[in-house]
Structure formats: C-alpha cells, structure tokens
Design an enzyme around this catalytic site. Structure first.
Site, PDB file in Angstrom:
ATOM      1  N   ASP A 219      35.942  -8.255  64.765  1.00  0.00           N
ATOM      2  CA  ASP A 219      35.091  -8.774  65.795  1.00  0.00           C
ATOM      3  C   ASP A 219      35.676  -9.998  66.634  1.00  0.00           C
ATOM      4  O   ASP A 219      35.081 -10.371  67.655  1.00  0.00           O
ATOM      5  CB  ASP A 219      33.653  -9.123  65.225  1.00  0.00           C
ATOM      6  CG  ASP A 219      33.526 -10.331  64.374  1.00  0.00           C
ATOM      7  OD1 ASP A 219      34.373 -10.189  63.605  1.00  0.00           O
ATOM      8  OD2 ASP A 219      32.940 -11.255  64.552  1.00  0.00           O
ATOM      9  N   HIS A 220      36.803 -10.420  66.422  1.00  0.00           N
ATOM     10  CA  HIS A 220      37.714 -11.255  67.273  1.00  0.00           C
ATOM     11  C   HIS A 220      38.895 -10.703  67.728  1.00  0.00           C
ATOM     12  O   HIS A 220      39.570 -11.335  68.559  1.00  0.00           O
ATOM     13  CB  HIS A 220      37.791 -12.494  66.140  1.00  0.00           C
ATOM     14  CG  HIS A 220      36.499 -13.281  65.812  1.00  0.00           C
ATOM     15  ND1 HIS A 220      35.961 -14.473  66.313  1.00  0.00           N
ATOM     16  CD2 HIS A 220      35.713 -12.727  65.000  1.00  0.00           C
ATOM     17  CE1 HIS A 220      35.019 -14.601  65.746  1.00  0.00           C
ATOM     18  NE2 HIS A 220      34.595 -13.778  64.644  1.00  0.00           N
TER      19      HIS A 220
ATOM     20  N   HIS B 201      41.110 -15.967  64.347  1.00  0.00           N
ATOM     21  CA  HIS B 201      41.557 -15.055  62.817  1.00  0.00           C
ATOM     22  C   HIS B 201      41.536 -13.659  63.206  1.00  0.00           C
ATOM     23  O   HIS B 201      41.061 -13.235  64.114  1.00  0.00           O
ATOM     24  CB  HIS B 201      40.379 -15.694  61.926  1.00  0.00           C
ATOM     25  CG  HIS B 201      38.972 -15.481  62.034  1.00  0.00           C
ATOM     26  ND1 HIS B 201      38.061 -15.757  63.121  1.00  0.00           N
ATOM     27  CD2 HIS B 201      38.274 -14.596  61.513  1.00  0.00           C
ATOM     28  CE1 HIS B 201      37.278 -15.211  63.199  1.00  0.00           C
ATOM     29  NE2 HIS B 201      37.044 -14.489  62.015  1.00  0.00           N
TER      30      HIS B 201
ATOM     31  N   HIS C  21      37.206 -19.560  56.032  1.00  0.00           N
ATOM     32  CA  HIS C  21      36.605 -18.294  56.364  1.00  0.00           C
ATOM     33  C   HIS C  21      37.611 -17.272  56.013  1.00  0.00           C
ATOM     34  O   HIS C  21      37.165 -16.275  55.263  1.00  0.00           O
ATOM     35  CB  HIS C  21      35.971 -18.370  57.614  1.00  0.00           C
ATOM     36  CG  HIS C  21      35.490 -17.147  58.412  1.00  0.00           C
ATOM     37  ND1 HIS C  21      34.346 -16.518  57.760  1.00  0.00           N
ATOM     38  CD2 HIS C  21      35.842 -16.338  59.235  1.00  0.00           C
ATOM     39  CE1 HIS C  21      34.017 -15.346  58.563  1.00  0.00           C
ATOM     40  NE2 HIS C  21      35.239 -15.164  59.346  1.00  0.00           N
TER      41      HIS C  21
ATOM     42  N   HIS D 197      39.612 -11.146  61.916  1.00  0.00           N
ATOM     43  CA  HIS D 197      38.433 -10.248  61.839  1.00  0.00           C
ATOM     44  C   HIS D 197      38.332  -9.508  63.214  1.00  0.00           C
ATOM     45  O   HIS D 197      38.430  -9.794  64.397  1.00  0.00           O
ATOM     46  CB  HIS D 197      37.205 -11.024  61.649  1.00  0.00           C
ATOM     47  CG  HIS D 197      37.289 -11.493  60.284  1.00  0.00           C
ATOM     48  ND1 HIS D 197      36.277 -12.493  59.704  1.00  0.00           N
ATOM     49  CD2 HIS D 197      37.955 -10.776  58.968  1.00  0.00           C
ATOM     50  CE1 HIS D 197      36.513 -12.730  58.371  1.00  0.00           C
ATOM     51  NE2 HIS D 197      37.525 -11.845  57.897  1.00  0.00           N
TER      52      HIS D 197
ATOM     53  N   HIS E 222      30.061 -17.452  67.098  1.00  0.00           N
ATOM     54  CA  HIS E 222      28.749 -16.500  67.193  1.00  0.00           C
ATOM     55  C   HIS E 222      27.456 -17.509  67.634  1.00  0.00           C
ATOM     56  O   HIS E 222      27.586 -18.511  67.372  1.00  0.00           O
ATOM     57  CB  HIS E 222      28.594 -15.974  65.638  1.00  0.00           C
ATOM     58  CG  HIS E 222      29.435 -15.023  65.266  1.00  0.00           C
ATOM     59  ND1 HIS E 222      29.276 -13.521  65.338  1.00  0.00           N
ATOM     60  CD2 HIS E 222      30.579 -14.924  64.719  1.00  0.00           C
ATOM     61  CE1 HIS E 222      30.216 -13.043  64.888  1.00  0.00           C
ATOM     62  NE2 HIS E 222      31.123 -13.788  64.436  1.00  0.00           N
TER      63      HIS E 222
ATOM     64  N   ASP F  83      35.065 -18.583  63.642  1.00  0.00           N
ATOM     65  CA  ASP F  83      34.124 -18.658  62.365  1.00  0.00           C
ATOM     66  C   ASP F  83      34.139 -19.706  61.364  1.00  0.00           C
ATOM     67  O   ASP F  83      33.675 -19.308  60.100  1.00  0.00           O
ATOM     68  CB  ASP F  83      34.149 -17.209  61.832  1.00  0.00           C
ATOM     69  CG  ASP F  83      33.607 -16.097  62.726  1.00  0.00           C
ATOM     70  OD1 ASP F  83      33.179 -16.611  63.952  1.00  0.00           O
ATOM     71  OD2 ASP F  83      33.741 -15.090  62.353  1.00  0.00           O
TER      72      ASP F  83
HETATM   73 FE    FE Z   1      33.082 -13.163  63.472  1.00  0.00          FE
HETATM   74 ZN    ZN Z   2      35.176 -13.722  60.982  1.00  0.00          ZN
END
Ligand code: FE
Ligand code: ZN
Length: 256
Positions: A59-60, A55, A113, A57, A168, A130
């Site tokens: 942080d990915h 996805h 999400h 985001h 995570h 996530d």
């Molecule tokens: Fe994340």
């Molecule tokens: Zn995420």
C-alpha cells in the site's frame, strides 16, 4: 522552500499519498496505487519528478512500476530487495536534494513496523510512513518494542513545529485508544474534538506536529505515570521501563 505545498492524494481505504508540489513539479511519497496519482497529476498539469518510499508494504510502493512507465523518475527508498524499483537506496544519515523543490531531505532509519523502514525529514516536514501515526504508531510486523521505542525517540527530538505526514488516516481511532492508555491527559479530548470536526467534513486530520505528538501520543509517552499505570494494569504486572510499557500498549492496541 515556503512555496512548496503538500497535497494528500487518497488511496485505498485510508492511505495518503503525500504529493509535494512546487510550480509545475510534483514528488510523491509512498504511491501504493498509481491511478489516483496519475489522475491528480493530469488534473493539475503537474510533472512527476521523484518517488519516495518509506517501506516495502504494497500500500506504499504498489504504484511505483506503473508511475515509472509514465515518467522515468528517481525512486528514493530503503535498502530492501522487496522494493525492486528503487534507484537510490538510502540509509541513516544520508541526505539528498530534490532540486525542483529547493529542498534537501535527511534520512532516518526507523525500524519497528518493518525492519528497513525509513523516514524523510526536510523543510520542516517529516514523512514517516507507518512508524509514527498521529496519536499512535504502526504495528510491529518485523520489529521489536525496543526498535519502535528507539525509532519514535529519534523522531521526537525534531523541532516541535515539524509537520508530521503519516501514511494513514488513523487519528480518531488512535485517540480513542490513547484515552484508555492515558485517561488523565487533557490534550486527548481537545484533539478528539478538532479531529472529529475535520473528519465530519471528510478532511484529513494530518499533518500532525512533533509537539502535539509529544503531548498526546501514548507511544511517545511511555515514561509518563499515567501510561505506565494503564499499561501495567493491562499487562497484569508492574512495568518499569518504557520499552516494556510500549510493548504492552502496542499489544493492547492490537486487540482494542
Ligand atoms: Fe500502510
Ligand atoms: Zn506498512
């Protein structure tokens, strides 16, 4: 396929960049940061051959561009313009092979999400970003309880032994919440003991398994009397369907 190993490259506070290895080749799932990936590849003398994104985001996907500067590799990800570097866009039912690993992945669309979130399933492994966490699920940033419920249900029918690689390390805090959402579930205390021991040694609690998630994760158990009762009490009204129960415990968890 048995000679594939999966290593957790750590990033930020609690992200895992799951790194598949076979021989001298590596593929990374959700590289939010390029630096720890490049350090790991260098230290282990591995050649990056593919990037997978679940996805959009940061942080990915935040490390995509820098990794691509070092190695021109295919990037597999969802139909979402917010991930610009994707070279192979995927939707529900798509399959693709990673030749270097002798493996084929099936793609599931699992919105909730985010609206375009996907998962990769192959070789007995599930990379679910996530959406499904060990003993929990992601926040509903772009989706509805209905979407999250249906996405989790899609994953829950996979074989019990499926190894679940989440984005995570949230397991312990998720278990603490699950003990409130389903106080009578004996699996939770057992899991808390083993997960606490792992964390005390600074080891990952992942991968989980689909079997364990079905036994312990309240978000997969919204049809269970204990979860329904706790959710109803928290919501202050009788909840009767699993989607409402999921919505209620997701709201509850947001402020837990
Ligand atoms: Fe994340
Ligand atoms: Zn995420």
């Amino acid at each position: 396929m048995n000679d594939i190993s999966v290593f957790p490259v750590r990033a930020f506070q609690d992200n895992y960049i799951w790194t598949l290895r076979r021989g001298g080749n590596a593929a990374v799932v959700d590289p939010g940061d390029a630096r720890p990936v490049l350090a790991y590849l260098h230290a282990e003398t591995l050649q990056l051959v593919a990037i997978l994104n679940t996805h959009h985001h940061a942080d990915h996907v935040g490390g995509n561009a820098e990794l691509l500067e070092h190695c021109k590799v295919p990037v597999y990800g969802p139909f979402d313009e917010r991930i610009p570097a994707v070279s192979r866009r995927l939707r529900e039912g798509d399959r693709f092979a990673l030749q270097e690993f002798g493996i084929e992945f099936a793609v599931f669309e699992i919105p909730g999400h985010t609206k375009s979130h996907i998962a990769f399933y192959g070789g007995g492994m599930l990379f679910c970003g996530d959406t499904l966490f060990a003993c929990g699920c992601g926040r509903l940033f772009e989706g509805t309880p209905r979407q999250m419920h249906d996405s989790l249900a899609k994953l829950a029918v996979l074989p019990d032994a499926t190894r679940v690689y989440c984005g995570h390390e949230y397991t312990l805090s998720n278990i603490r919440f699950a003990k409130a959402a389903e106080a009578g579930n004996p699996e939770l205390a057992k899991w808390e003991r083993t997960a606490s021991a792992l964390r005390a040694r600074d080891e990952p609690t992942l991968p989980s398994t689909i079997g364990r998630e079905k036994a312990a994760n309240p978000f997969l158990r919204c049809d269970q009397p204990g979860v329904i009762a706790a959710a109803s009490q928290h919501a202050g009204k009788a909840l009767t369907d699993p989607v409402s129960v999921l919505g209620a415990i997701r709201d509850w968890k947001n402020n837990f």
